[in-house]
Design a protein around this motif. Structure first.
Motif, PDB file in Angstrom:
ATOM      1  N   VAL A  43       0.867  -1.171   0.000  1.00 37.98           N
ATOM      2  CA  VAL A  43       0.000   0.000   0.000  1.00 37.98           C
ATOM      3  C   VAL A  43       0.905   1.222   0.000  1.00 37.98           C
ATOM      4  O   VAL A  43       1.742   1.383   0.884  1.00 37.98           O
ATOM      5  CB  VAL A  43      -0.929   0.021   1.230  1.00 37.98           C
ATOM      6  CG1 VAL A  43      -1.767   1.288   1.256  1.00 37.98           C
ATOM      7  CG2 VAL A  43      -1.822  -1.213   1.225  1.00 37.98           C
ATOM      8  N   VAL A  44       0.742   2.061  -1.016  1.00 35.72           N
ATOM      9  CA  VAL A  44       1.574   3.247  -1.180  1.00 35.72           C
ATOM     10  C   VAL A  44       0.710   4.475  -0.944  1.00 35.72           C
ATOM     11  O   VAL A  44      -0.301   4.668  -1.611  1.00 35.72           O
ATOM     12  CB  VAL A  44       2.192   3.290  -2.599  1.00 35.72           C
ATOM     13  CG1 VAL A  44       3.036   4.536  -2.773  1.00 35.72           C
ATOM     14  CG2 VAL A  44       3.004   2.031  -2.862  1.00 35.72           C
ATOM     15  N   ASN A  45       1.131   5.284   0.033  1.00 35.59           N
ATOM     16  CA  ASN A  45       0.424   6.527   0.333  1.00 35.59           C
ATOM     17  C   ASN A  45       1.106   7.684  -0.376  1.00 35.59           C
ATOM     18  O   ASN A  45       2.299   7.622  -0.674  1.00 35.59           O
ATOM     19  CB  ASN A  45       0.417   6.784   1.844  1.00 35.59           C
ATOM     20  CG  ASN A  45      -0.369   5.728   2.582  1.00 35.59           C
ATOM     21  OD1 ASN A  45      -1.413   5.298   2.143  1.00 35.59           O
ATOM     22  ND2 ASN A  45       0.154   5.294   3.712  1.00 35.59           N
ATOM     23  N   ALA A  46       0.372   8.737  -0.619  1.00 33.47           N
ATOM     24  CA  ALA A  46       0.934   9.934  -1.241  1.00 33.47           C
ATOM     25  C   ALA A  46       1.940  10.581  -0.294  1.00 33.47           C
ATOM     26  O   ALA A  46       1.792  10.521   0.923  1.00 33.47           O
ATOM     27  CB  ALA A  46      -0.166  10.927  -1.581  1.00 33.47           C
ATOM     28  N   ASP A  47       2.976  11.191  -0.857  1.00 30.28           N
ATOM     29  CA  ASP A  47       3.975  11.877  -0.047  1.00 30.28           C
ATOM     30  C   ASP A  47       3.363  13.029   0.723  1.00 30.28           C
ATOM     31  O   ASP A  47       3.735  13.318   1.844  1.00 30.28           O
ATOM     32  CB  ASP A  47       5.110  12.427  -0.925  1.00 30.28           C
ATOM     33  CG  ASP A  47       6.029  11.333  -1.428  1.00 30.28           C
ATOM     34  OD1 ASP A  47       6.044  10.251  -0.818  1.00 30.28           O
ATOM     35  OD2 ASP A  47       6.721  11.568  -2.425  1.00 30.28           O
TER      36      ASP A  47
END
Length: 113
Positions: A43-47
């Protein structure tokens, strides 16, 4: 197979996502004796999260908006708040435990129309 006293073998994986989202993958390892399937979910979250709040209230009234802060990481978070702008109030810091969601109460109390 002798693994030098350990029953683990390192299997490095490089993952370079181009944008936020949920990425799923299967790794299938086969031999003449065994088949293993490993499922990996990243799961990749926005910076940086951009948000906008709009307060519509009668003159000289107070409104509080609770902003949910969710911690999907593997470490507890401590947030320090720096509020800019006249009439905004909130706690200087909040703690968000792993897997938890804590509301940040942002209050707006205008001193003029």
């Amino acid at each position: 197979v002798f693994l030098g006293g350990s029953d683990a073998v390192e299997f490095p994986i490089k993952f370079t996502p181009k944008k936020p989202g949920c990425y799923n993958c299967q790794i299938i390892l086969k031999s003449s004796y065994d088949i293993r399937v490993y499922e990996i979910e990243c799961v990749v979250n926005a910076d940086q999260a951009d948000a906008q709040l709009e307060f519509l209230i009668p003159a000289y009234q107070t409104v509080t908006q609770e902003i949910p802060i969710s911690n999907l990481s593997s470490e507890d978070w401590r947030f320090e708040a720096i509020l800019e702008g006249q009439g905004f109030h909130g706690p200087p810091a909040i703690n968000v435990p792993v897997g938890g969601t804590v509301p940040y109460p942002l209050t707006f109390k205008p001193i003029a129309e």
